[in-house]
Design a protein around this motif. Structure first.
Motif, PDB file in Angstrom:
ATOM      1  N   HIS A  74       0.171  -5.102   4.958  1.00 25.25           N
ATOM      2  CA  HIS A  74      -0.443  -4.073   4.394  1.00 25.25           C
ATOM      3  C   HIS A  74      -1.687  -4.534   3.704  1.00 25.25           C
ATOM      4  N   ARG A  95       5.877  -1.984  13.794  1.00 30.09           N
ATOM      5  CA  ARG A  95       4.357  -2.065  13.437  1.00 30.09           C
ATOM      6  C   ARG A  95       3.748  -3.054  14.825  1.00 30.09           C
ATOM      7  N   VAL A 130      -2.465  -3.086   8.776  1.00 32.86           N
ATOM      8  CA  VAL A 130      -2.347  -1.754   9.366  1.00 32.86           C
ATOM      9  C   VAL A 130      -3.403  -1.158   9.867  1.00 32.86           C
ATOM     10  N   LEU A 136      -3.017  -0.045  13.381  1.00 35.97           N
ATOM     11  CA  LEU A 136      -2.107   1.188  13.757  1.00 35.97           C
ATOM     12  C   LEU A 136      -3.040   2.392  14.127  1.00 35.97           C
TER      13      LEU A 136
END
Length: 395
Positions: A215, A263, A342, A378
């Motif tokens: 993250h 993920r 992400v 993502l």
């Protein structure tokens, strides 16, 4: 572009999700998430208990133990040690050596690793480092001798995505010297895609800042191994040099590991689609992605990895000017170093992560001014493709 799991995953059965989710360090209240022990020191029952169990967080903390146990399990090792950064973990491995010892290092490594080896290990501590193209096992065989104590590599490499056959390398070096230590930086692959210990590696390293954290909000590192004596040696170095992580960072990585598999699956899918798109683009000279059949070591990727990963490097047609104009035309991709978060990131290694290398050395490694590296995040892949197209139109 519609793709099936079988298109971008070499092994669709492997899973680590259950192992990363079901861990706790405190059964007292049945907490689903392990508590954060924000304590620098711990009360001792008596003077004889000093040095046993938890007594000082630099030397161990219950929250840190949780993340170490999870990493050891998913790396299929017996022990793991958490660090305040990937570089602290690398520093720990190199400190197994002493002045005059020799090591072989992959010629294509993260720029920070190369910088440390040259400026600290070689210049300050007198360790003899030979940089070798480990994609060619004959080169490893040629430079391996009885004085080499450590063989250190990344696979895939940063940023040119070269692969080393870990199993063959371990067999070759141990035919020459049985007790040589082999350390593999597994950051690009992650424990989800590659298990170096099953291929003969003694130490597996991860920059937890990247996919393990996932993250872009922490700096973290891990080492794992199977041998207790090796673990004890590494742990001693870790607490004496002080590169321990905070309990809060350990908690954040524990949280993030729970979603590592989901993920990674999505990021790999995005990367595969982006790689196929880039490979067909008229303004792209060449794409470097182990998941593509065009990658020169695609067969090796299928043999020792479970997918091609979420990192792509590609050469844009032209030079530095074209690469920079393309990057300036992007709105969704973030121009930044690091990877594995992400959000999708993009950078020019020659001017950023590998700018510390000489121009001559960059040319030898293929890290040219028109090489662009991206980390697939993502976001919806159609949005990423639209953004890349917007960048290409800026050339």
């Amino acid at each position: 572009m519609l793709v099936q799991e079988e298109d971008y995953l070499f092994d669709t059965e492997f899973t680590i999700a259950t192992k990363t989710i079901h861990k706790t360090c405190d059964q007292a209240y049945g907490a689903v998430n392990p508590p954060i022990y924000m304590s620098s020191t711990f009360e001792l029952k008596d003077v004889d208990s000093f040095g046993k169990g938890y007594f000082y967080t630099r030397c161990g903390n219950p929250t840190r133990t949780v993340v170490e146990e999870i990493v050891a399990e998913i790396e299929q090792n017996n022990y793991a040690i958490a660090f305040s950064s990937g570089m602290a973990a690398i520093h720990c491995v190199i400190n197994l050596l002493k002045e005059g010892d020799e090591m072989l290092a992959m010629d294509d490594l993260y720029g920070g690793t190369i910088g440390y080896l040259k400026a600290i290990a070689m210049e300050k501590h007198g360790i003899k480092v030979k940089f070798v193209d480990m994609t060619n096992i004959d080169e490893v065989r040629k430079h391996m001798n009885q004085n080499v104590q450590l063989v250190y590599l990344e696979t895939p490499t940063n940023p040119t995505m070269k692969l080393t056959d870990i199993k063959e390398l371990c067999q070759v070096v141990r035919q020459i010297k049985n007790n040589v230590i082999v350390a593999v930086d597994n950051t690009f692959a992650t424990p989800y895609l590659q298990t170096p210990s099953n291929l003969g590696a003694d130490i597996t390293l991860n920059s937890g800042t990247k996919y393990l954290g996932g993250h872009s909000d922490i700096i973290f590192g891990t080492l794992s191994c199977r041998n207790k004596e090796l673990h004890d040696a590494l742990f001693k170095i870790s607490y004496l040099t002080g590169g321990c992580p905070s309990p809060f960072d350990c908690y954040l990585v524990t949280r993030s590991l729970k979603t590592l598999e989901v993920r990674m699956k999505q990021q790999i899918k995005n990367a595969y689609i982006l790689a196929k798109y880039l490979e067909s683009h008229p303004k792209v000279e060449k794409v470097l992605y182990p998941g593509l059949e065009s990658h020169p070591q695609h067969d090796l990727a299928r043999k020792q990895m479970r997918a091609g990963g979420a990192m792509i490097s590609f050469y844009i047609k032209g030079g530095a000017a074209e690469a920079e104009r393309m990057m300036k035309g992007l709105e969704l991709f973030t121009m930044a170093v690091s990877l594995g978060g992400v959000e999708s990131l993009i950078q020019i290694p020659a001017k950023m992560t590998h700018s510390g290398l000489t121009e001559e050395r960059r040319q030898e490694l293929g890290i040219t001014q028109n090489l662009i590296r991206l980390s697939a995040g993502l976001e919806h892949v159609s949005d990423l493709i639209k953004d890349l197209e917007h960048g290409f139109k800026n050339i």
